[in-house]
Design a protein around this motif. Structure first.
Motif, PDB file in Angstrom:
ATOM      1  N   PHE A 294      36.024  35.281  58.435  1.00 35.07           N
ATOM      2  CA  PHE A 294      37.464  35.922  58.465  1.00 35.07           C
ATOM      3  C   PHE A 294      38.400  35.024  58.541  1.00 35.07           C
ATOM      4  CE2 PHE A 294      40.380  37.289  61.679  1.00 35.07           C
ATOM      5  CZ  PHE A 294      40.977  38.668  61.059  1.00 35.07           C
ATOM      6  N   ARG A 295      38.149  33.725  58.875  1.00 30.80           N
ATOM      7  CA  ARG A 295      39.498  32.807  59.028  1.00 30.80           C
ATOM      8  C   ARG A 295      39.505  31.960  57.603  1.00 30.80           C
ATOM      9  NH1 ARG A 295      38.874  30.436  65.393  1.00 30.80           N
ATOM     10  NH2 ARG A 295      38.780  32.391  66.053  1.00 30.80           N
ATOM     11  N   GLN A 296      39.119  32.221  56.580  1.00 32.33           N
ATOM     12  CA  GLN A 296      39.151  31.764  55.333  1.00 32.33           C
ATOM     13  C   GLN A 296      40.688  31.931  54.844  1.00 32.33           C
ATOM     14  OE1 GLN A 296      35.768  31.815  52.180  1.00 32.33           O
ATOM     15  NE2 GLN A 296      35.677  33.557  53.519  1.00 32.33           N
ATOM     16  N   GLY A 297      41.246  31.032  53.981  1.00 36.23           N
ATOM     17  CA  GLY A 297      42.370  31.471  53.351  1.00 36.23           C
ATOM     18  C   GLY A 297      42.276  32.262  52.031  1.00 36.23           C
ATOM     19  N   SER A 298      43.437  32.554  51.428  1.00 34.28           N
ATOM     20  CA  SER A 298      43.344  33.363  50.425  1.00 34.28           C
ATOM     21  C   SER A 298      43.236  32.754  48.803  1.00 34.28           C
ATOM     22  CB  SER A 298      44.313  34.528  50.370  1.00 34.28           C
ATOM     23  OG  SER A 298      45.423  33.841  50.462  1.00 34.28           O
ATOM     24  N   GLN A 299      43.004  31.565  49.011  1.00 33.49           N
ATOM     25  CA  GLN A 299      43.069  30.524  47.718  1.00 33.49           C
ATOM     26  C   GLN A 299      42.275  30.991  46.465  1.00 33.49           C
ATOM     27  OE1 GLN A 299      42.768  29.555  50.655  1.00 33.49           O
ATOM     28  NE2 GLN A 299      43.978  27.596  51.059  1.00 33.49           N
ATOM     29  N   PHE A 300      42.630  31.319  45.350  1.00 36.47           N
ATOM     30  CA  PHE A 300      41.914  31.582  44.230  1.00 36.47           C
ATOM     31  C   PHE A 300      41.204  30.684  43.507  1.00 36.47           C
ATOM     32  CE2 PHE A 300      41.426  33.002  39.734  1.00 36.47           C
ATOM     33  CZ  PHE A 300      41.113  34.221  40.034  1.00 36.47           C
ATOM     34  N   SER A 301      40.040  30.968  43.148  1.00 36.25           N
ATOM     35  CA  SER A 301      38.953  30.075  42.559  1.00 36.25           C
ATOM     36  C   SER A 301      38.623  30.597  41.309  1.00 36.25           C
ATOM     37  CB  SER A 301      37.870  29.740  43.347  1.00 36.25           C
ATOM     38  OG  SER A 301      36.842  29.266  42.600  1.00 36.25           O
ATOM     39  N   ASP A 302      38.834  30.063  39.960  1.00 36.58           N
ATOM     40  CA  ASP A 302      38.274  30.589  38.800  1.00 36.58           C
ATOM     41  C   ASP A 302      36.864  30.624  38.664  1.00 36.58           C
ATOM     42  OD1 ASP A 302      40.874  30.737  37.533  1.00 36.58           O
ATOM     43  OD2 ASP A 302      40.898  28.643  36.869  1.00 36.58           O
ATOM     44  N   ASN A 303      35.999  29.840  38.997  1.00 34.58           N
ATOM     45  CA  ASN A 303      34.624  29.661  39.200  1.00 34.58           C
ATOM     46  C   ASN A 303      34.098  30.819  39.999  1.00 34.58           C
ATOM     47  OD1 ASN A 303      31.830  28.650  39.010  1.00 34.58           O
ATOM     48  ND2 ASN A 303      32.019  28.582  41.051  1.00 34.58           N
ATOM     49  N   ALA A 304      34.546  30.889  41.167  1.00 34.54           N
ATOM     50  CA  ALA A 304      34.374  32.036  42.038  1.00 34.54           C
ATOM     51  C   ALA A 304      34.716  33.539  41.445  1.00 34.54           C
ATOM     52  CB  ALA A 304      34.792  32.174  43.475  1.00 34.54           C
ATOM     53  N   SER A 305      35.893  33.617  40.879  1.00 34.71           N
ATOM     54  CA  SER A 305      36.088  34.754  40.273  1.00 34.71           C
ATOM     55  C   SER A 305      35.404  35.173  38.945  1.00 34.71           C
ATOM     56  CB  SER A 305      37.787  34.647  39.737  1.00 34.71           C
ATOM     57  OG  SER A 305      38.180  35.780  39.399  1.00 34.71           O
ATOM     58  N   GLN A 306      34.808  34.451  38.260  1.00 35.60           N
ATOM     59  CA  GLN A 306      34.046  34.675  37.325  1.00 35.60           C
ATOM     60  C   GLN A 306      32.757  35.045  37.563  1.00 35.60           C
ATOM     61  OE1 GLN A 306      33.879  31.034  34.698  1.00 35.60           O
ATOM     62  NE2 GLN A 306      36.130  31.337  34.185  1.00 35.60           N
ATOM     63  N   ARG A 307      32.358  34.818  38.760  1.00 34.68           N
ATOM     64  CA  ARG A 307      30.746  35.082  39.207  1.00 34.68           C
ATOM     65  C   ARG A 307      31.068  36.207  40.157  1.00 34.68           C
ATOM     66  NH1 ARG A 307      26.862  30.847  38.899  1.00 34.68           N
ATOM     67  NH2 ARG A 307      27.727  28.847  37.840  1.00 34.68           N
ATOM     68  N   ASP A 308      32.126  36.437  40.787  1.00 33.20           N
ATOM     69  CA  ASP A 308      32.498  37.649  41.831  1.00 33.20           C
ATOM     70  C   ASP A 308      33.679  37.956  41.574  1.00 33.20           C
ATOM     71  OD1 ASP A 308      31.896  39.568  43.610  1.00 33.20           O
ATOM     72  OD2 ASP A 308      32.181  37.872  45.280  1.00 33.20           O
ATOM     73  N   PRO A 309      34.168  38.753  40.462  1.00 31.28           N
ATOM     74  CA  PRO A 309      35.602  39.084  40.428  1.00 31.28           C
ATOM     75  C   PRO A 309      36.208  40.076  41.459  1.00 31.28           C
ATOM     76  CG  PRO A 309      34.185  40.220  38.647  1.00 31.28           C
ATOM     77  CD  PRO A 309      33.227  39.377  39.493  1.00 31.28           C
TER      78      PRO A 309
END
Length: 893
Positions: free
Chosen positions: A710-725
């Protein structure tokens, strides 16, 4: 809204002025929208004249007596010095004036004002400098107010220079008035009279008035109170059961067995908590399940959000209001505990549940009449969240509260969940009318507690889920012996039973008389004698008797609830309702109700009788002998620890209201056509944890709120987005827009205007823009929700809303820039940040403070310069409105 009717209140409705032996007609000229037909006046915090009458000609005789009854609701009565007191008067003038006219300065006023020693007192006055005070006003007590207006000579142009007051006098004139005032410059003739409120009369104030009379003598004033009442009142008609169906439709019998291997129908088993490699990130078991899935997908989680973002996130999620200060990271857990015990938390999460319950304060359909006592269910929901009520108890009271012993009014109020169904008062076919209500209740119960869409099974077996048409009517049968209405919140005793019986007896006898007259006159359809026309057809004695009966019933506490005299152990009464053509009022009508299989869902094509039972796929009953066929039986089944759906559906809703999306994205559909859970083991672990904790909702919330997930930031990740858009594995926080109510409430909180008073009747829509109470306390009419709710995608209250949609349209920023509510609040904030000066532009410090107040951070240099340039030639409030339009304000960070 409550009805206030006293012994001779019909004289007010007929509009009669008594002058000597002559009766003159008085014409009503209501100028405001705050007085109902029963003359319950609510304030607006501004001057208003909501009830105004004109005399047929000017009154210039030597003496005029007047009489009215008044009751001031205690819940709105200011107690000084905590409040600023009250002001309410009856005035007599030669001029009508506008709705805001003061009717002062030589104008007789008889009413209530702040008197000596700071008490609300009865008073007479000609102006603010010429007042005389009588007894102290008490709330929730009916008073008789009598006044005498006198001239010193009989000349028509002489002034009404003396004004005397009596409070609660007997029928004989007392020797000494309670208050007297004189003004030789008073007016000399009277043509208009009316009731007036002022700024001291707040929006929540409710003043009930009636029995207005004017006469030229004391005896004439009181003579009409000595008239007789009915010595005998007809008994209400008995219930005539409908004829049994002439033909029984042939339908296929239920299948011998219904089975499925769909995941949501399988038993809930508590999985082991995984041990991912990065276990140092795990703060609660929630993190273990999330991190295990991320590691298997070779995705890294986002770093933690800043304390500013987390403070705003926690506050907005739990309370729908922004925080005032940033909370240090080591104090966040304590901050969560504080918010979970707050009234604001109950209001925020209560609003979530009201969406699911399709709650509103009107019947819907064509007439859409208001439900004056529906607010009690809203308050019950809020109080349940504040108190941390276990979910199994929360469910049970809503499904079967009227069956719970011992009796408690709150349990009956809780059945407002069932009673929230739409109700067509214009439907003359009682079979259709009742079936429509039962269909609404069945569909909503299935979706709210089971997460199943059973609507289509009304007409045929479900196309996707293991639910048959027989299952649909078996489930409906649990609700068939009850019906919605204004339930009196105390067990019936002789006085209540007599009042209700007498009301129906007198009403129905007059209605039957009118019907017979119309039939004799050749009217083809006497059914068009609508209920509201019946009192007008009564004789004077019947009217006075009817008024007394209505008065007794109006003072009884009521809730719009669901009650069954067949299955409930409590003897309660339905108060007569304002619905045009309500369901049968006789209790016997519910004893004879049968639930039948309806071929293709058609009430004219009835099949066999069906008994209450739950869907066949969930298994049968151990013993038919021990069954009650009551809604309590249904509640027991729903909250049984072995039930595969109830706990899963509830923890999924909790998850959705924290993250914006459930572990099962289709939170209202756990069936075959719904989405699969993104984390099935986590869903089942939370469901079993809920049951093992005693169905403790806040326990599940703490597990979520304290997690690093719940306490994560909202920073974007290209790798994560490709695997779990779609971010289904929750590798980062996804910001989401605030709901309509939270947007408005946040603006009010930031300006300091928010009225945090809890509960009570809703604010009428006519006063919504002036009110600063939280949005869920604004009146919720099905065809006319508050404007900002419709604009920002609120639930429509027609069907259960599992998740609100989110749209982005141009009217939204226009509302946030130009609506009068926004303009008022931005001006207030601007004045707080920087008092008005002759400077053309606000100071840099004011812009800095605006950022801190609204976003809890300092502006960047670029932002500060941009707003300074914007305000050149405009104002600081324009800059504040810009900040309210930022996604950073409108979204949960």
């Amino acid at each position: 809204m409550s009805r206030f009717v006293s012994i001779t209140t019909l004289l007010l409705f007929l509009g009669q002025i008594l002058t000597g032996d002559e009766v003159l007609q008085l014409t009503h000229s209501g100028q405001g929208e705050n007085a109902t037909a029963f003359f319950e006046i609510s304030g607006t915090s501004e001057r208003q004249n909501p009830v105004v009458y004109s005399l047929s000609e000017s009154f210039e005789e030597e003496t005029l007596f007047l009489h009215y009854r008044i009751r001031y609701r205690a819940e709105g009565l200011d107690s000084l010095p905590a409040g600023d007191g009250e002001f309410f008067v009856f005035w007599l003038d030669q001029q009508k004036g506008a709705n805001q006219s003061t009717h002062s300065g030589g104008i007789p006023n008889i009413g209530i004002h702040v008197g000596p020693k700071g008490a609300n007192r009865f008073m007479v006055r000609y102006s603010s400098a010429q007042e005389s005070f009588g007894p102290v006003l008490e709330g929730d007590r009916e008073y008789r107010v009598v006044a005498r207006l006198e001239k010193k000579s009989a000349a028509s142009d002489a002034a009404f220079s003396r004004l005397s007051l009596w409070v609660d006098p007997e029928s004989e004139i007392p020797d000494t008035p309670d208050a007297v005032i004189e003004d030789p410059k008073a007016l000399s003739s009277i043509r208009w009279v009316g009731f007036s409120t002022a700024r001291k009369t707040e929006v929540g104030d409710r003043i009930l008035i009636g029995d207005l009379r004017l006469a030229s003598s004391w005896d004439a004033l009181f003579s009409n109170t000595k008239t007789s009442l009915l010595s005998e009142i007809p008994a209400p008609p008995g219930f005539t059961p409908p004829a049994p169906p002439q033909e029984i439709a042939e339908v296929d019998p239920p299948p011998e067995e219904v089975t499925t291997d769909h995941w949501s129908f399988l038993p809930v088993e508590k999985p082991d908590i995984p041990t991912p490699e990065g276990s140092g990130w795990v703060r609660t078991p929630v993190d273990a399940f999330i991190l295990d899935a991320l590691e298997r997908a070779e995705i890294s989680h986002a770093p933690l959000a800043s304390n500013t973002a987390l403070t705003r996130r926690i506050s907005l999620v739990l309370t729908g209001l922004p925080p005032k200060d940033v909370v240090p990271s080591d104090q966040l857990d304590a901050y969560i505990d504080t918010l979970l015990g707050s009234q604001a938390y109950g209001e925020r999460w209560g609003r979530h549940w009201l969406d699911v319950a399709r709650w509103a304060e009107s019947n819907g359909h064509q007439h859409n009449r208001p439900r004056a006592h529906a607010w009690r269910y809203r308050d019950w929901v809020i109080d349940s969240f504040v108190a941390g009520k276990p979910y199994d108890q929360f469910l049970r009271e809503q499904i079967a509260g009227d069956e719970i012993a011992p009796f408690h009014p709150d349990h009956v109020i809780a059945t407002g969940f069932l009673a929230a169904a739409r109700y067509s008062g214009n439907e003359l076919d009682k079979a259709i009318q009742r079936n429509d209500i039962l269909v609404d209740i069945t569909n909503t119960t299935a979706k709210a507690f089971l997460g199943l869409t059973m609507e289509c099974a009304q007409c045929h077996d479900h196309f996707f889920d293991p639910v048959t048409q027989w299952d649909y009517y078996h489930l409906m049968a649990y609700f068939a012996k009850g019906q919605p209405g204004d339930v009196i919140l105390e067990p019936s005793h002789p006085e209540i039973e007599e009042a209700v019986s007498n009301r129906w007896g007198l009403f129905e006898s007059v209605r039957s008389r009118v019907v017979e007259r119309k039939r004799a006159a050749g009217t083809p359809e006497p059914v068009l004698v609508i209920p509201k026309s019946v009192p007008g057809a009564m004789t004077p004695v019947e009217k006075r008797t009817f008024a007394i009966i209505e008065s007794k019933i109006s003072d009884l506490p009521k809730a719009w609830a669901y009650y069954s005299p067949v299955t409930s152990p409590h003897d309660l009464e339905f108060a007569p309702t304002a619905i045009r053509w309500p369901l049968p009022f006789q209790k016997e009508s519910l004893e004879t109700v049968e639930t039948r299989f309806l071929d293709r869902g058609n009430v004219t094509s009835t099949g066999p009788v069906v008994a209450p039972r739950w869907p066949q796929v969930f298994g049968g009953f151990e013993s038919e002998e021990d069954r009650s066929h009551s809604r309590s039986e249904l509640a027991d089944w729903l909250t049984g620890p072995e039930h595969p759906l109830t706990a899963r559906v509830w923890v999924n809703r909790i998850w959705q209201w924290h993250f914006g999306r459930g572990l099962v994205e289709t939170s209202g559909d756990f069936g075959v056509a719904g989405a699969k859970p993104s984390h099935p083991e986590l869903l089942d672990w939370l469901a079993t944890e809920l049951i093992e904790s005693g169905w403790n909702t806040q326990h599940i919330q703490r597990l979520i709120l304290r997690s690093n997930t719940f306490r994560q930031g909202s920073q974007f990740s290209d790798n994560a987005s490709q695997r779990d858009p779609g971010n289904e594995l929750l590798w980062r926080w996804t910001p989401r827009r605030l709901e309509a109510e939270a947007i408005r409430d946040s603006i009010l909180a930031i300006s300091g205007s928010l009225d945090e008073s809890a509960g009570g009747p809703s604010i009428a829509l006519a006063s919504a823009d002036q009110s600063t109470r939280r949005s869920l306390y604004l009146e919720q009419r099905r065809d006319n929700l508050p404007h900002q709710q419709m604009l920002f995608d609120s639930a429509d209250a027609l069907t259960s809303c599992a998740k609100r949609r989110v749209s982005t349209v141009s009217l939204q920023p226009l509302w946030l820039m130009n609506n009068p509510v926004i303009a008022r609040e931005t001006v207030q904030i601007a004045n707080q940040l920087e008092p008005a000066t002759d400077s053309e532009a606000p100071s840099s410090s004011a812009i800095h403070d605006a950022f801190q107040r609204i976003l809890l951070r300092d502006p960047t240099d670029e932002e500060r310069i941009a707003l300074e340039e914007l305000t050149v030639g405009t104002s600081l409030e324009e800059a504040i409105a810009v900040l309210f339009n930022l996604n950073e304000f409108l979204y949960i960070p």
